[in-house]
Every structure is written in C-alpha cells, then in structure tokens.
Design an enzyme around this catalytic site. Sequence first.
Site, PDB file in Angstrom:
ATOM      1  N   GLY A   1       0.811  -1.203   0.000  1.00 60.20           N
ATOM      2  CA  GLY A   1       0.000   0.000   0.000  1.00 60.20           C
ATOM      3  C   GLY A   1       0.850   1.262   0.000  1.00 60.20           C
ATOM      4  O   GLY A   1       0.453   2.276  -0.554  1.00 60.20           O
TER       5      GLY A   1
ATOM      6  N   ASP B   1       3.155  -5.644  12.484  1.00 62.92           N
ATOM      7  CA  ASP B   1       2.723  -6.274  11.226  1.00 62.92           C
ATOM      8  C   ASP B   1       3.464  -7.588  10.997  1.00 62.92           C
ATOM      9  O   ASP B   1       3.893  -7.880   9.880  1.00 62.92           O
ATOM     10  CB  ASP B   1       2.918  -5.298  10.064  1.00 62.92           C
ATOM     11  CG  ASP B   1       2.020  -5.609   8.861  1.00 62.92           C
ATOM     12  OD1 ASP B   1       1.065  -6.410   9.013  1.00 62.92           O
ATOM     13  OD2 ASP B   1       2.274  -5.065   7.774  1.00 62.92           O
TER      14      ASP B   1
HETATM   15  P1  ATP Z   1       4.258  -1.351   3.305  1.00 59.88           P
HETATM   16  O1  ATP Z   1       3.744  -2.293   4.323  1.00 59.88           O
HETATM   17  O2  ATP Z   1       5.306  -0.437   3.848  1.00 59.88           O
HETATM   18  O3  ATP Z   1       3.172  -0.696   2.564  1.00 59.88           O
HETATM   19  P2  ATP Z   1       5.204  -3.653   1.949  1.00 59.88           P
HETATM   20  O4  ATP Z   1       4.495  -4.481   2.939  1.00 59.88           O
HETATM   21  O5  ATP Z   1       4.911  -3.911   0.530  1.00 59.88           O
HETATM   22  O6  ATP Z   1       5.017  -2.162   2.172  1.00 59.88           O
HETATM   23  P3  ATP Z   1       7.732  -4.898   2.607  1.00 59.88           P
HETATM   24  O7  ATP Z   1       7.003  -5.963   3.337  1.00 59.88           O
HETATM   25  O8  ATP Z   1       8.879  -4.256   3.295  1.00 59.88           O
HETATM   26  O9  ATP Z   1       6.789  -3.730   2.133  1.00 59.88           O
HETATM   27  O10 ATP Z   1       8.245  -5.518   1.254  1.00 59.88           O
HETATM   28  C1  ATP Z   1       7.355  -6.128   0.334  1.00 59.88           C
HETATM   29  C2  ATP Z   1       7.886  -7.459  -0.143  1.00 59.88           C
HETATM   30  O11 ATP Z   1       9.153  -7.264  -0.800  1.00 59.88           O
HETATM   31  C3  ATP Z   1       8.171  -8.449   0.978  1.00 59.88           C
HETATM   32  O12 ATP Z   1       7.026  -9.173   1.349  1.00 59.88           O
HETATM   33  C4  ATP Z   1       9.227  -9.319   0.333  1.00 59.88           C
HETATM   34  O13 ATP Z   1       8.629 -10.239  -0.555  1.00 59.88           O
HETATM   35  C5  ATP Z   1      10.029  -8.317  -0.491  1.00 59.88           C
HETATM   36  N1  ATP Z   1      11.170  -7.777   0.285  1.00 59.88           N
HETATM   37  C6  ATP Z   1      11.141  -6.752   1.161  1.00 59.88           C
HETATM   38  N2  ATP Z   1      12.337  -6.515   1.688  1.00 59.88           N
HETATM   39  C7  ATP Z   1      13.173  -7.422   1.158  1.00 59.88           C
HETATM   40  C8  ATP Z   1      14.573  -7.716   1.320  1.00 59.88           C
HETATM   41  N3  ATP Z   1      15.346  -6.998   2.162  1.00 59.88           N
HETATM   42  N4  ATP Z   1      15.090  -8.731   0.614  1.00 59.88           N
HETATM   43  C9  ATP Z   1      14.318  -9.451  -0.209  1.00 59.88           C
HETATM   44  N5  ATP Z   1      12.999  -9.248  -0.400  1.00 59.88           N
HETATM   45  C10 ATP Z   1      12.428  -8.238   0.268  1.00 59.88           C
HETATM   46 MG    MG Z   2       4.061  -3.619   5.153  1.00 61.05          MG
HETATM   47 MG    MG Z   3       5.122  -6.199   4.025  1.00 63.95          MG
END
Ligand code: ATP
Ligand code: MG
Ligand code: MG
Length: 334
Positions: free
Chosen positions: A18, A189
Amino acid sequence: DSGLSHSFDVIAKLGQGGFGSVYKVTHKYDEKIYAVKRVILTRKSDSEVKALAHLDHPNIVRYITCWPASDNWMSNQERNQMSNTTGSSCNVVTFDRAGSGERDDDDDDDDDGDDDDDEKSEMESLGVTDSRKYLFIQMEFCEGGTLTDWIQARNQMEKQRTTAEIHKIFDEIITGVEYIHAKKLIHRDLKPDNILFGADGKVKIGDFGLVAAQTDQKGEPLERSNIGTRSYMSPEQKNKKNYDEKTDIFPLGLVWFEMIWEIYTASEREKLWPDLRNQRFPEGFSDVYSTECTFIKKMLSYSPEHRPHAKDMKENLSKFFSLGQKPPRSISDQ
Ligand code: ATP
Ligand code: MG
Ligand code: MG
C-alpha cells in the site's frame, strides 16, 4: 539525480504494498545485490527508517542507508523495463487495498464496516501530506525469500517440512521479536510476508513500516490506530485499544500453527482461520502437537496479559525444542 539509476541497476520488482515498492537491485560500484524499498515520505516512513537504522541483530533485516528521491526517481528506460517485467506500472502509487496483501481480510465479527473511512483515517493518521515525495531505503537483500514462500512450497508438497527446521525458524523469529521488544518497539505487522530468510537461511524480520514505540516518553500508553493486516492482527489492535508489545505475540501463534499444519486449499484456510484466531484447532492437532498447542493457545489469548512475553517464550521454547518432538503433519522427520 537522487533516484535509483545513478548507483543501481534494477533487476526486479520484489513487492508492492500500500505504501511502498521493493526492488532487487545491483549496486553499480560494489556490484552487490541489495533490496531498495521506495516509500512515501510520511511520519510512517520516518519511523520505519529510524527504527531500522537503530536495530542491529542477526534476525533483523540489515539496514544500509536511505536517501530522499528526486521527482524523476526512475528513468523512462527503467520505467519501461519495470512495466515489461512485472506487468504493472510503477510510477503511480495508489492506496488500492487489493495491492496490500491481506489487509482486507475480514475473518472476525468485530469488524467496523466501512473500508473507505478506515483508509482515509489510515492515510491521515500516517501523516501523508505530499504523496509525491519518496524515500529510498537500502537494505540487505534476503535471498531466501519469505516465510510465505516457505509455507507455500510445503503446502503444495514441493518441499518437506521437518520439525527440526520448524523449531529453528520459530526460535529465530522469537529471538528477533525479543530484540525488537527489548528496544521498546512494537512491530505491529508480523506475518509470513514480512519474515524473510537471508543467504545463510537465517530468519530476518523485515517491513518495519508499522513499527511503533511501546510507550510515550513519559512511559504512558500511546493512542493507537487499527492499522495492520486484519487476518493476523490481535483483537486489541483491531479494536484500537491502548495495546502494547503483546500485540506482536498474537500473530506469532498463527504463524507457528501455519508452519506446522499443512493447509491444502484456500477454502480450507478460510474455514479454519476464524476458529484458529479463537483458539479452536483442527481435529487431530492438539493430540499430535499437544505441547505446541499449549504454547499457541497462550499466544492466541484474547487478553494480552495472558499472552507470554517474547523473552519468556524464548526460554520455555528452548527447553521444549531441545527435547525433540513429533514430526509435523503427515511427513516424517529427516
Ligand atoms: P508497506 O507495508 O510499507 O506498505 P510492503 O508491505 O509492501 O510495504 P515490505 O514488506 O517491506 O513492504 O516488502 C514487500 C515485499 O518485498 C516483501 O514481502 C518481500 O517479498 C520483499 N522484500 C522486502 N524486503 C526485502 C529484502 N530486504 N530482501 C528481499 N525481499 C524483500
Ligand atoms: Mg508492510
Ligand atoms: Mg510487508
């Protein structure tokens, strides 16, 4: 240019939530692979990056640095490349809930109805003022994928789950969470999507997008909102109570269950999940996994005060894990 392209080659888009997108990139100069998360500059991104920068633990995703994005943060060439590889355009960030995982899941009866209102207040409560300003957060790349991938591969019988591996992973998750709580933070989360594996197979807790302090500077409880992932959220987090770090223990009970118990289909999961959240387990679970069941039940206690602290869990689990236990459902150990 303070975009991505002056120092990195974008290899793939790893995720889109999001509030952010995550890219797999190669650094042009050190030639190492990193993950770079692009988030909208808000109070939320502010706490995410500050928390990450202050956490230093083998079971937490390693932070490298961050920088604000220029307006042209991605070259047109990259933009085209990205939309070709992912089938989605990445220059538009909307707050489409459909793109943010399971945030919509309504598995409980205590739902509050209107999602649009929720969303508005969510945006406002996060202090979004200018949705065109971005921050890039550079992190270690976790090449082992997410715990979601791990669970899926086992539910689809592509890989076997062993008790030894489940114990190792869950022990590392608890170790990371114990550290987060010792730093007086709440993750808010925790779920398989946000639990990653490093190159060495070690657990790396990621996505500090919803991280919060446990108390205010006077040690008083803070006013809370109900942001998070509904299907994993503790009851008090859903109800915007003045919850504390025990809110993180609830989803860990669900996560441990999912690691042990094979869920074959989405409909099976849908049926089982509300029961699980109310400490009702599928037939056979409590007989075969009586000790796990006792732990998980405590973690899923409706009242946070009845849930164990991460620190106490860690101690009790290490005793239990050292005994060695029965193999997981339908597959024998080793
Ligand atoms: P937000 O909750 O901030 O709106 P989000 O949930 O999409 O964003 P993240 O969970 O940090 O953000 O990242 C989304 C996806 O990207 C993760 O579920 C994972 O699949 C991949 N990802 C995130 N960080 C990494 C990392 N350091 N290395 C590899 N894959 C990653
Ligand atoms: Mg997130
Ligand atoms: Mg996430």
